[in-house]
Scaffold this active site. Structure first.
Site, PDB file in Angstrom:
ATOM      1  N   PRO A   1       0.792  -1.227   0.000  1.00 37.82           N
ATOM      2  CA  PRO A   1       0.000   0.000   0.000  1.00 37.82           C
ATOM      3  C   PRO A   1       0.825   1.279   0.000  1.00 37.82           C
ATOM      4  O   PRO A   1       1.821   1.393   0.722  1.00 37.82           O
ATOM      5  CB  PRO A   1      -0.810  -0.099   1.306  1.00 37.82           C
ATOM      6  CG  PRO A   1      -0.102  -1.110   2.127  1.00 37.82           C
ATOM      7  CD  PRO A   1       0.531  -2.064   1.159  1.00 37.82           C
ATOM      8  N   ASN A   2       0.368   2.182  -0.824  1.00 36.69           N
ATOM      9  CA  ASN A   2       0.910   3.551  -0.961  1.00 36.69           C
ATOM     10  C   ASN A   2       2.242   3.624  -1.697  1.00 36.69           C
ATOM     11  O   ASN A   2       2.706   4.718  -2.006  1.00 36.69           O
ATOM     12  CB  ASN A   2       1.021   4.244   0.415  1.00 36.69           C
ATOM     13  CG  ASN A   2      -0.334   4.497   1.033  1.00 36.69           C
ATOM     14  OD1 ASN A   2      -1.203   5.056   0.388  1.00 36.69           O
ATOM     15  ND2 ASN A   2      -0.534   4.039   2.254  1.00 36.69           N
TER      16      ASN A   2
ATOM     17  N   ARG B   1       5.634  12.126  -2.800  1.00 41.56           N
ATOM     18  CA  ARG B   1       5.579  12.762  -1.479  1.00 41.56           C
ATOM     19  C   ARG B   1       6.655  12.156  -0.593  1.00 41.56           C
ATOM     20  O   ARG B   1       7.191  11.092  -0.903  1.00 41.56           O
ATOM     21  CB  ARG B   1       4.196  12.536  -0.840  1.00 41.56           C
ATOM     22  CG  ARG B   1       3.184  13.585  -1.250  1.00 41.56           C
ATOM     23  CD  ARG B   1       1.863  13.331  -0.564  1.00 41.56           C
ATOM     24  NE  ARG B   1       1.017  12.454  -1.380  1.00 41.56           N
ATOM     25  CZ  ARG B   1       0.084  11.624  -0.894  1.00 41.56           C
ATOM     26  NH1 ARG B   1      -0.116  11.529   0.400  1.00 41.56           N
ATOM     27  NH2 ARG B   1      -0.631  10.879  -1.698  1.00 41.56           N
TER      28      ARG B   1
ATOM     29  N   TYR C   1      11.652   8.586   1.573  1.00 38.02           N
ATOM     30  CA  TYR C   1      11.636   7.502   0.583  1.00 38.02           C
ATOM     31  C   TYR C   1      12.412   7.804  -0.692  1.00 38.02           C
ATOM     32  O   TYR C   1      12.515   6.949  -1.566  1.00 38.02           O
ATOM     33  CB  TYR C   1      10.181   7.151   0.224  1.00 38.02           C
ATOM     34  CG  TYR C   1       9.377   6.695   1.420  1.00 38.02           C
ATOM     35  CD1 TYR C   1       9.713   5.539   2.113  1.00 38.02           C
ATOM     36  CD2 TYR C   1       8.289   7.438   1.879  1.00 38.02           C
ATOM     37  CE1 TYR C   1       8.980   5.119   3.223  1.00 38.02           C
ATOM     38  CE2 TYR C   1       7.553   7.036   2.984  1.00 38.02           C
ATOM     39  CZ  TYR C   1       7.914   5.873   3.647  1.00 38.02           C
ATOM     40  OH  TYR C   1       7.198   5.461   4.746  1.00 38.02           O
TER      41      TYR C   1
ATOM     42  N   ASN D   1       7.969  -5.650  -0.388  1.00 40.31           N
ATOM     43  CA  ASN D   1       7.824  -4.481   0.486  1.00 40.31           C
ATOM     44  C   ASN D   1       6.333  -4.349   0.737  1.00 40.31           C
ATOM     45  O   ASN D   1       5.587  -3.829  -0.103  1.00 40.31           O
ATOM     46  CB  ASN D   1       8.393  -3.214  -0.144  1.00 40.31           C
ATOM     47  CG  ASN D   1       8.336  -2.029   0.823  1.00 40.31           C
ATOM     48  OD1 ASN D   1       7.658  -2.077   1.846  1.00 40.31           O
ATOM     49  ND2 ASN D   1       9.057  -0.967   0.490  1.00 40.31           N
TER      50      ASN D   1
ATOM     51  N   ALA E   1       2.825  -0.632   5.012  1.00 39.05           N
ATOM     52  CA  ALA E   1       2.274  -0.614   6.377  1.00 39.05           C
ATOM     53  C   ALA E   1       1.702  -1.973   6.793  1.00 39.05           C
ATOM     54  O   ALA E   1       1.599  -2.250   7.992  1.00 39.05           O
ATOM     55  CB  ALA E   1       1.218   0.469   6.483  1.00 39.05           C
TER      56      ALA E   1
ATOM     57  N   GLU F   1      12.047  -9.657   2.741  1.00 42.34           N
ATOM     58  CA  GLU F   1      11.323  -8.457   3.183  1.00 42.34           C
ATOM     59  C   GLU F   1      12.226  -7.236   2.966  1.00 42.34           C
ATOM     60  O   GLU F   1      13.373  -7.230   3.416  1.00 42.34           O
ATOM     61  CB  GLU F   1      10.978  -8.619   4.673  1.00 42.34           C
ATOM     62  CG  GLU F   1      10.300  -7.405   5.286  1.00 42.34           C
ATOM     63  CD  GLU F   1      10.062  -7.575   6.792  1.00 42.34           C
ATOM     64  OE1 GLU F   1      10.275  -8.693   7.334  1.00 42.34           O
ATOM     65  OE2 GLU F   1       9.684  -6.582   7.423  1.00 42.34           O
TER      66      GLU F   1
ATOM     67  N   HIS G   1      12.522  -2.903   3.147  1.00 43.43           N
ATOM     68  CA  HIS G   1      12.007  -1.578   3.495  1.00 43.43           C
ATOM     69  C   HIS G   1      12.990  -0.529   3.011  1.00 43.43           C
ATOM     70  O   HIS G   1      14.201  -0.640   3.266  1.00 43.43           O
ATOM     71  CB  HIS G   1      11.773  -1.447   4.993  1.00 43.43           C
ATOM     72  CG  HIS G   1      10.746  -2.414   5.468  1.00 43.43           C
ATOM     73  ND1 HIS G   1       9.420  -2.287   5.157  1.00 43.43           N
ATOM     74  CD2 HIS G   1      10.877  -3.576   6.151  1.00 43.43           C
ATOM     75  CE1 HIS G   1       8.761  -3.308   5.651  1.00 43.43           C
ATOM     76  NE2 HIS G   1       9.623  -4.115   6.258  1.00 43.43           N
TER      77      HIS G   1
ATOM     78  N   ARG H   1      12.549   4.876  13.090  1.00 40.77           N
ATOM     79  CA  ARG H   1      11.325   5.685  12.935  1.00 40.77           C
ATOM     80  C   ARG H   1      10.362   5.436  14.113  1.00 40.77           C
ATOM     81  O   ARG H   1      10.800   5.025  15.172  1.00 40.77           O
ATOM     82  CB  ARG H   1      10.699   5.363  11.568  1.00 40.77           C
ATOM     83  CG  ARG H   1      11.665   5.689  10.410  1.00 40.77           C
ATOM     84  CD  ARG H   1      11.039   5.417   9.066  1.00 40.77           C
ATOM     85  NE  ARG H   1       9.880   6.279   8.834  1.00 40.77           N
ATOM     86  CZ  ARG H   1       8.996   6.075   7.860  1.00 40.77           C
ATOM     87  NH1 ARG H   1       9.154   5.054   7.021  1.00 40.77           N
ATOM     88  NH2 ARG H   1       7.966   6.886   7.712  1.00 40.77           N
TER      89      ARG H   1
END
Ligand code: CA2
Length: 156
Positions: free
Chosen positions: A9-10, A17, A22, A78, A81, A102, A104, A111
């Protein structure tokens, strides 16, 4: 042999953004990077993105079948969330048996506390965190090396 690269997601918004977190690369840039990295490793990358948890589960299940058939080296995931929330993805990875790396982009451990826990890490074959989009390349190289070391597809 194929490598499946899944983004959650996203991640379709990459480059649009939060560049400080990122980076400036878009999802299309990431997918192109993955295809190049896979080609250099003697494989092909198939890249998919979804904002929907169930679709990601479907793709992991599909990947498990392809892995058992010997046509897939593994999955670079990835999960965005969903990493921090999804028992369903944990179960899908565990049940499918397919090696999942996995990834990221950001260092999730530097964070917010809610990003420190991953439901996926315990069932992942490997984890790459905090290397920016180069993490996808490292994950692809890792999957290819893992398979080469075992003389083909790794089914552990
Ligand atoms: O660092 C990563 O790769 C993450 O998986 C990215 C996820 C985040 O929820 C994870 O904790 C860490 C979020 C991806 C959202 O991406 C955006 C990109 C541009 C604009 C907005 C969101």
């Amino acid at each position: 042999m194929k490598i499946l690269v899944l983004n959650g997601p996203n991640l379709n918004l990459l480059g649009q953004r939060e560049p400080a977190v990122y980076g400036a690369a878009t999802l299309a840039d990431v997918e192109s990077l993955c295809r190049d990295a896979a080609a250099k490793a003697g494989a092909t990358a198939e890249c998919r993105q979804s904002n929907h948890e169930g679709l990601l589960v479907d793709w992991i299940q599909e990947a498990g079948a392809a892995w058992r058939a010997g046509t897939l080296l593994g999955v670079v995931l990835n999960a965005g969330a969903y990493t921090h929330t999804s028992v369903a993805l944990h179960d899908a990875i565990k049940g499918s048996g397919v090696p999942v790396i996995e990834v990221h982009i950001s260092n999730v451990h530097a964070r917010e506390a809610f990003r420190h826990h991953s439901y996926l890490s315990p069932v992942a074959a490997g984890i790459v965190v905090g290397f920016g989009i180069d993490g996808y390349v490292l994950a692809i190289q890792g999957l290819a090396r893992r398979a080469a070391a075992a003389g083909g597809a790794v089914r552990t």
